[in-house]
Design a protein around this motif. Structure first.
Motif: not given
Length: 843
Positions: A27-33, A72-73, A77-88, A119-122
């Motif tokens: 979904q994140l990949n689709q949103i980027r379009q 890395r793949k 990845p910064w979108d994922v970091n933002e998402l994880l930050s919101a969750l935690h 990448n990770i909101p440790i």
């Protein structure tokens, strides 16, 4: 079906083959379009969907993502970091075991280089663990795991380029590993121990008793909140509530002193890093003074001294020392810890006249333009508060160190130490026994039994030496101001001041009372004129100012020069022998600018140092930026509502810049004057004669010292296109500084042992050696050998002053005069020279 509905359906009824993590990544990949606005809206829907799920789902989602995926793949990845930050940002992890499992997964991802702290909101995860630990103590097993993680360098190494992230994580882990879980205690705060300051604070806190340690943790946590340029009232109030729990305020100031001493003792550490990219190794070096988090804690500690340092001489001195230390430049990086230094300046500014006095001293020693501006701002604020001028503030602020006539004696048991200022920047300590007999060195008994007191004495001696130089420079720069004092203020702050009297009594002063006027010098325990006649009409209303040769008759100036020479009085600054610059016909014709100092080639870094030392503002010109706005050195003259500008341009030649892109050389141009708030030039004839002379003297100094023509090696190693300039300057006509030097040499020569074989001839000091005759240029110090004017290259070394230390010089500060005389003494005995680099040229 909307994205929200689709995701809700999938997450509420996942099929055995469905993977929520994969769904989200797709979904994140689709949103980027999508376009920008749609991206924001759809991303928010995705985050809201995940946040609405229960904590166990959010935990499983996070754990699986970190355990199974390679960041890395992932496309973004910064979108994922933002998402994880919101969750935690709210509690997700519900058990101690889950925390350990999640941190283990993060560690594995770091070690396998699948992820990094970016990448990770440790930190958000660790904050959850801190909240968990505040409610119930962590088990020994978990604490052991956290300690192991803290010391696992492989866990941190992938994020060396995000040093602040690493520091924050290490501190959070250390704090958790030392937490007790008691509700009435503060969480442990453990500093990064990569620097001396961090190690010292950690050791002190751990050795404190439990009750005190708890308060110290609270203070350290408070220090971490230090942000911005200066502390708020709330910040100081909260600090006050904390440190009062330690007992008397003196207890806290004692602890604060330990922190300041640790900062003062911290040194820059160099570390070489080697990385491998595509099979090739690359190395680079980092220089670190303070870990970034430790710097914030140091800043917070210093801020809490606001209101405590006033009247505390030792604290004020330590703040001064720490400021000076933290403004020292690290090559390629700038000041070691400017934020810590700025905190020191702020607290000093709030610490009464003694604190402002240290600011005045720092102003003379720290050359960074922005720091100078900050110091001047604080001094001006103190001036407004006290209702006196900034110059008067600086007068009042000079410490006397208990000196009387430049000397004091202190007892150390059965011994006495007598400290005496012998010259500018030089202070001697003489030890004597109780019976008055002298000792060559400090007594062994004092070293052993009074080591602390001895260390304090040495610190004071070093400070006096630095301050004599600083105050000499302040006096020298004040000549342009033409200040005057009433006799009572002159007596208090100059003539009978413990430190300043050493300088004052070697200078000429002009005194005035009504119609009466006299030029005076301190002689035979009193103030007398040139002929030794005591002045008996002085009272508290008499006005005093520094004598200046501008406006004096030639006979008067020569008389004072003869007086100083005959009495072998070495003035701390050039006064009687000071150069005078009068308007020339050429300057009257150009009207608004002077080209007298134009067309010289200067070493830019040396010029920069000289300019800032004389109170000018200048920004280095770099190859990366033409810098039209900064192609001038500027000095403000508020007393006259004037400013002066010395224009320069970069020398853009092949390779003529350093590794950081700063040009090595600049060429000089015009000198102009204008009003402070207006850049339109004013006519030179309207500039006061004393101001014009002093400004032109400064510019002549810049040229006379920083010109490449003074460099003996330039002839063979300098830029070839400027070889002609080097030749013309090295042996050309003398400027005013060099003419003054020539006059000094003419007066000195009859007293020197080389007088029979040396003479001043035109622009040269000519010395008849045993092997050759040598012509030493009185401007550049460069040498030609007769009969064919062959060039002789002799590079002066640092021992020049030692060579001429037995020669009486009528003033201090002219290094070139020492170089000229040193070369003359050397060449007078040319048959005894053994240095092959010289003998090969002579023979």
């Amino acid at each position: 079906m909307s994205l929200l509905d689709k995701l809700s359906s999938l997450f509420s009824q996942p099929t055995p083959s469905s993977d929520p993590v994969r769904i989200v990544l797709d979904q994140l990949n689709q949103i980027r379009q999508l376009d920008w606005n749609a991206q924001n809206e759809r991303r928010k829907e995705l985050v809201d969907t995940l946040k609405a799920k229960d904590p166990s789902f959010r935990y499983d989602f996070t754990y699986k993502l970190i355990r199974d995926y390679d960041f890395r793949k992932i496309a973004h990845p910064w979108d994922v970091n933002e998402l994880l930050s919101a969750l935690h940002r709210s509690n997700v992890v519900e058990s101690e075991q889950d925390f350990v499992a999640l941190l283990t997964a993060i560690r594995d991802a770091m070690q396998q280089e699948r992820a990094s702290f970016s990448n990770i909101p440790i930190l958000l995860i660790l904050k959850q663990l801190q909240r968990f630990a505040a409610k119930q103590p962590l088990t020994e097993k978990t604490i052991s795991f956290l300690k192991e993680l803290t010391n696992d360098e492989t866990f941190f190494s992938p994020s060396y380029y995000r040093r602040k992230d690493v520091d924050n994580v290490k501190m959070a882990l250390s704090s958790l590993a030392h937490s007790t879980g008691d509700a009435d205690t503060y969480p442990a705060v453990i500093l990064e121990d990569s620097d001396h300051f961090g190690k010292t604070i950690n050791q002190f806190v751990q050795e404190a008793d439990p009750e005190q340690r708890n308060v110290l943790y609270g203070l350290l946590a408070h220090y971490k909140k230090a942000s911005g340029a200066k502390p708020s009232g709330k910040y100081i109030d909260e600090a006050r509530k904390l440190y009062r729990q330690l007992g008397e305020t003196d207890r806290y100031t004692t602890i604060a002193k330990l922190g300041l001493i640790a900062l003062k003792q911290t040194e820059v550490q160099s570390q070489t890093h080697t990385n491998n990219y595509s099979g090739r190794e690359y190395s680079y070096t980092t220089n670190t003074f303070l870990n970034e988090i430790n710097a914030t804690i140091a800043k917070g500690l210093i801020w809490t001294l606001t209101g405590l340092a006033e009247g505390e001489a030792e604290l004020i001195k330590l703040l001064n020392d720490v400021a000076e230390k933290t403004y020292q430049k690290i090559p390629g990086q700038g000041p070691a810890a400017a934020s810590v230094g700025n905190a020191c300046l702020y607290v000093l500014a709030q610490s009464g006249i003694a604190g402002v006095g240290q600011l005045s001293r720092l102003k003379l020693r720290i050359k960074q333009a922005n720091t100078q501006a900050l110091i001047e701002k604080y001094i001006q604020e103190a001036s407004d508060k006290l209702g006196v001028s900034t110059e008067e503030i600086e007068d009042m602020a000079v410490a006397d160190y208990g000196l009387k006539n430049g000397r004091f004696t202190r007892a150390f048991g059965d011994y006495r130490a007598t400290v005496t200022i012998t010259s500018v920047g030089k202070v001697e300590t003489q030890w004597t026994k109780a019976d008055g007999s002298s000792l060559k060195t400090e007594p062994a008994a004092v070293k052993k039994e009074l080591a602390t007191e001895l260390k304090a004495l040495k610190s004071t001696v070093a400070d006096i030496a630095k301050n004599t130089t600083a105050q000499r420079d302040r006096l020298d720069r004040s000549l342009v101001l033409n200040r005057s004092w009433t006799w009572d203020r002159f007596t208090t702050y100059y003539a009978e001041h413990g430190l300043m009297s050493f300088l004052t009594r070697q200078l000429i002063w002009t005194i005035e009372k009504g119609e009466q006027s006299a030029d005076v010098f301190y002689q035979n325990e009193g103030w007398a004129d040139l002929n030794g006649n005591r002045i008996d009409w002085i009272d508290d209303t008499t006005l005093v100012r520094l004598w200046h040769p501008v406006g004096q008759s030639v006979d008067n100036v020569l008389a004072w020069r003869n007086f100083l020479t005959s009495h072998e009085i070495r003035q701390p600054l050039k006064q009687a022998f000071r150069e005078v610059y009068l308007l020339t016909d050429a300057e009257l014709n150009t009207r608004v600018y002077s080209n007298r100092m134009a067309a010289h080639i200067l070493k830019q870094h040396q010029f920069n140092t000289l300019a800032k030392g004389r109170g000018w503002r200048y920004s280095l010109l770099g190859a990366y930026d033409k810098g039209y706005e900064s192609e001038k050195a500027v000095i403000e003259l508020p007393t006259y509502d004037l400013k002066a500008e010395f224009w320069v341009s970069e020398v853009d030649a092949d390779g003529a810049w350093n590794d950081t892109g700063i040009y090595l050389y600049v060429s000089t141009d015009q000198v102009r004057f204008s009003r402070r708030n207006n850049d339109d030039p004013i006519q030179l004839i309207d500039v006061p004669a004393l101001v014009f002379s002093e400004i032109m003297r400064d510019v002549d100094l810049f040229v006379g010292v920083a010109s490449v023509g003074n460099d003996p090696n330039w002839r063979d190693g300098g830029l070839t296109q400027f070889r002609t300039y080097w030749e013309s300057y090295s042996f050309g006509e003398l400027g005013e500084l060099a003419k003054s030097r020539k006059q000094a040499v003419e007066r000195l020569l009859p007293r020197l042992k080389i007088s029979r074989i040396a003479e001043v001839r035109d622009k040269f000091l000519v010395v008849q050696g045993k092997l050759r005759t040598y012509k030493i240029h009185l401007g550049s110090g460069n040498i030609l050998m007769e009969p064919n004017d062959q060039y002789l290259c002799i590079v002066p070394d640092r021992s020049t002053d030692k060579v001429t230390s037995t020669v009486f010089l009528p003033f201090e500060g002219d290094t070139m005069l020492s170089i000229v005389l040193s070369k003359a003494f050397l060449l007078a005995d040319d048959d005894k020279i053994t240095d092959p680099t010289i003998t090969r040229q002579i023979n």
